[in-house]
Design a protein around this motif. Structure first.
Motif, PDB file in Angstrom:
ATOM      1  N   MET A  88      73.085  86.808  94.688  1.00  0.00           N
ATOM      2  CA  MET A  88      73.687  86.893  93.361  1.00  0.00           C
ATOM      3  C   MET A  88      75.199  87.035  93.446  1.00  0.00           C
ATOM      4  O   MET A  88      75.931  86.516  92.603  1.00  0.00           O
ATOM      5  N   ASP A 188      72.564  79.047  82.537  1.00  0.00           N
ATOM      6  CA  ASP A 188      72.333  80.258  83.311  1.00  0.00           C
ATOM      7  C   ASP A 188      73.221  81.399  82.853  1.00  0.00           C
ATOM      8  O   ASP A 188      72.787  82.553  82.799  1.00  0.00           O
ATOM      9  N   TRP A 192      71.738  84.910  81.572  1.00  0.00           N
ATOM     10  CA  TRP A 192      72.070  86.201  82.180  1.00  0.00           C
ATOM     11  C   TRP A 192      72.506  87.195  81.117  1.00  0.00           C
ATOM     12  O   TRP A 192      72.175  88.388  81.189  1.00  0.00           O
ATOM     13  N   CYS A 193      73.254  86.717  80.125  1.00  0.00           N
ATOM     14  CA  CYS A 193      73.695  87.615  79.044  1.00  0.00           C
ATOM     15  C   CYS A 193      72.492  88.143  78.257  1.00  0.00           C
ATOM     16  O   CYS A 193      72.425  89.342  77.940  1.00  0.00           O
ATOM     17  N   ALA A 196      70.624  90.659  80.349  1.00  0.00           N
ATOM     18  CA  ALA A 196      71.308  91.960  80.351  1.00  0.00           C
ATOM     19  C   ALA A 196      70.942  92.755  79.096  1.00  0.00           C
ATOM     20  O   ALA A 196      70.720  93.971  79.156  1.00  0.00           O
ATOM     21  N   PHE A 272      72.991  92.220  88.043  1.00  0.00           N
ATOM     22  CA  PHE A 272      74.199  92.003  87.250  1.00  0.00           C
ATOM     23  C   PHE A 272      75.421  92.594  87.945  1.00  0.00           C
ATOM     24  O   PHE A 272      76.513  92.042  87.861  1.00  0.00           O
ATOM     25  N   PHE A 275      76.301  90.086  90.680  1.00  0.00           N
ATOM     26  CA  PHE A 275      76.879  88.869  90.085  1.00  0.00           C
ATOM     27  C   PHE A 275      78.303  89.116  89.609  1.00  0.00           C
ATOM     28  O   PHE A 275      79.214  88.311  89.868  1.00  0.00           O
ATOM     29  N   THR A 371      66.214  80.564  90.224  1.00  0.00           N
ATOM     30  CA  THR A 371      66.793  81.388  89.160  1.00  0.00           C
ATOM     31  C   THR A 371      65.706  81.989  88.285  1.00  0.00           C
ATOM     32  O   THR A 371      65.791  83.146  87.864  1.00  0.00           O
ATOM     33  N   ILE A 375      64.742  86.095  87.513  1.00  0.00           N
ATOM     34  CA  ILE A 375      64.542  86.672  86.183  1.00  0.00           C
ATOM     35  C   ILE A 375      63.141  87.271  86.060  1.00  0.00           C
ATOM     36  O   ILE A 375      62.968  88.358  85.487  1.00  0.00           O
TER      37      ILE A 375
END
Length: 456
Positions: A88, A188, A192-193, A196, A272, A275, A371, A375
């Protein structure tokens, strides 16, 4: 006189032996998958499924339990987590904002259309499936978190795996390949947002806790951008002047793990933190970082990521699916494919792309691969997915990724086709990093992470 090993030593030795078995099985099955024109990750995931309760576990003698006993699995999971966090970091570090700027109009149209449709269909399907998956290990799952998570999982396009597919199929120089890669990057980032947000909702015990988690998350992002980023730039310059770059990988790895710990403490998933640390890590000096950071981390990733794939497969229990689950699986596959195929194709048709390119774009955007697995594992650790839902979603990830191998050649997009600039794109993109030369035509730079540990 030989003294017997302690129980703790035997557990550790068993975990180490399990890693050896995983590496050998992953290498063999990954290679086998490539012979059938599939990404190696497909073979490694299938390897994990075969080693788990779905196949090997059905044989007498509890072979799966002997190879990967319950006491050793936390150690295997910890090893897999290290590989995942470093991967990540590479994804964040290699994330090319220039790829988006060069194709902002076309990529935004394709990405937003596919994300919105896939997310909407996924969230709608979640409402129908929620009653059968509202409890995980005796704990109630928030309906909002479940719907948001399923929507985000449906909206994913696997950027690293897609880059490898485009390279192997020689479509990177085509307009459709460049557009697919740029759109996948947007997909992506948006996913990711949302994840989160799901992470904050799932770990919060009430509205007050959620607001606190959200505030701490925003503060952490601000600290990383405004304080950590310039500090890292200063540190890198001093290491260059002191000729101490061989120590760089250790320092960066330590920063990745501390950042992951911080986001875990805040209440969102550790991926996160890794990343975000990658996003704020300097890209200069490029040649030195290629030698002292990118290559060694790529080697570590190639060693550890198969453990992550196999551990994921061990959590899949196909034999535990009921007749209702198979109906749910059919719905999941239909929604997953429709959301991406239709969502990506509609704006491509509006841009008057030839129908073969339109179909190719939809097929490429439907690739979920690694990916998606990241998740899904986050969903399990957050307590959002039960075993049957996790199993069905992993099958969906493998199915949508495996579709590309047999179908892409049939669509007949010529690899030699020169990429014309997509709407809003510049003719020749800047490289992602100075050590990567500008590429011919409309080809985007392929991140090292996509070519390295996990873009298999």
């Amino acid at each position: 006189m030989h003294s017997p090993a302690s129980h703790a030593e035997l557990v550790t030795a068993t975990a180490v032996a399990g890693v050896a078995f995983i590496l050998i099985a992953g290498a063999l099955l990954g290679r086998l998958a490539q012979r059938f024109h599939q990404p190696a990750v497909v073979g490694e995931i299938i390897g994990g499924i075969l080693l788990g309760p779905s196949a090997l576990g059905l044989l007498p003698g509890d072979i799966t339990g002997r190879l990967f006993p319950a006491e050793a699995r936390p150690l295997l999971s910890a090893i897999a987590q290290i590989g995942l966090l470093l991967f990540m970091f590479m994804i964040g570090w290699e994330f090319d904002l220039g790829l988006l700027r060069k194709r902002r109009t076309a990529a935004a149209a394709v990405s937003l259309s596919s994300v919105v449709l896939a997310f909407g269909l996924g969230a709608g399907l979640a409402v129908l499936l929620y009653s059968g998956h509202s409890t995980v290990h005796g704990k109630h799952v928030s309906g909002t978190a479940f719907a948001l998570f399923l929507g985000a999982a449906m909206a994913i396009t696997a950027f690293p795996v897609l880059a490898r597919i485009l390279t192997d199929s020689r479509l990177m120089h085509t307009r459709v390949g460049a557009l697919a890669l740029a759109s996948a990057a947007v997909d992506d980032l948006l996913a990711w947002c949302v994840l989160a947000l799901v992470s904050a909702i799932a770990t919060a015990s009430g509205s007050g806790t959620f607001v606190q988690t959200l505030a701490l998350s925003l503060a952490y992002v601000a600290v990383m951008l405004l304080a950590v980023r310039p500090l890292l730039a200063t540190l890198f310059r001093r290491l260059v002047r002191a000729n101490a770059l061989p120590h760089l990988m250790v320092i960066v790895a330590g920063g990745v793990f501390l950042s992951a710990y911080a986001t875990t403490w805040i209440g969102i998933h550790p991926i996160f933190g890794a990343f975000l640390f990658g996003l704020v890590t300097p890209r200069q000096p490029a040649d030195a970082l290629q030698l002292h950071l990118r290559r060694p981390l790529g080697t570590v990733g190639r060693l550890l990521m198969p453990v992550f794939f196999i551990i994921t497969g061990l959590g899949v229990d196909i034999g535990g699916l009921t007749r209702r689950n198979y109906l749910e699986l059919a719905a999941i596959l239909a929604v997953a494919c429709a959301g991406k195929l239709i969502g990506a194709s509609a704006p491509a048709l509006a841009m008057r792309m030839p129908w073969r390119q339109v179909a190719t774009l939809g097929l490429l955007m439907n690739t979920r691969g690694l990916t998606e697995l990241i998740i899904l594992n986050a969903g399990v650790s957050l307590g959002v997915l039960d075993t049957s839902m996790f199993t069905m979603m992993v099958i969906m990830a493998v199915f949508t990724t495996a579709l590309v191998g047999p179908l892409l050649p049939r669509l007949g997009v010529a690899p030699a086709e020169t990429a014309g600039p997509a709407a809003g794109a510049a003719a020749v993109p800047e490289p992602a990093h100075p050590d990567e030369p500008a590429l011919v035509g409309d080809e985007p730079a392929v991140p090292e992470s996509a070519r390295g540990p996990a873009a298999q």
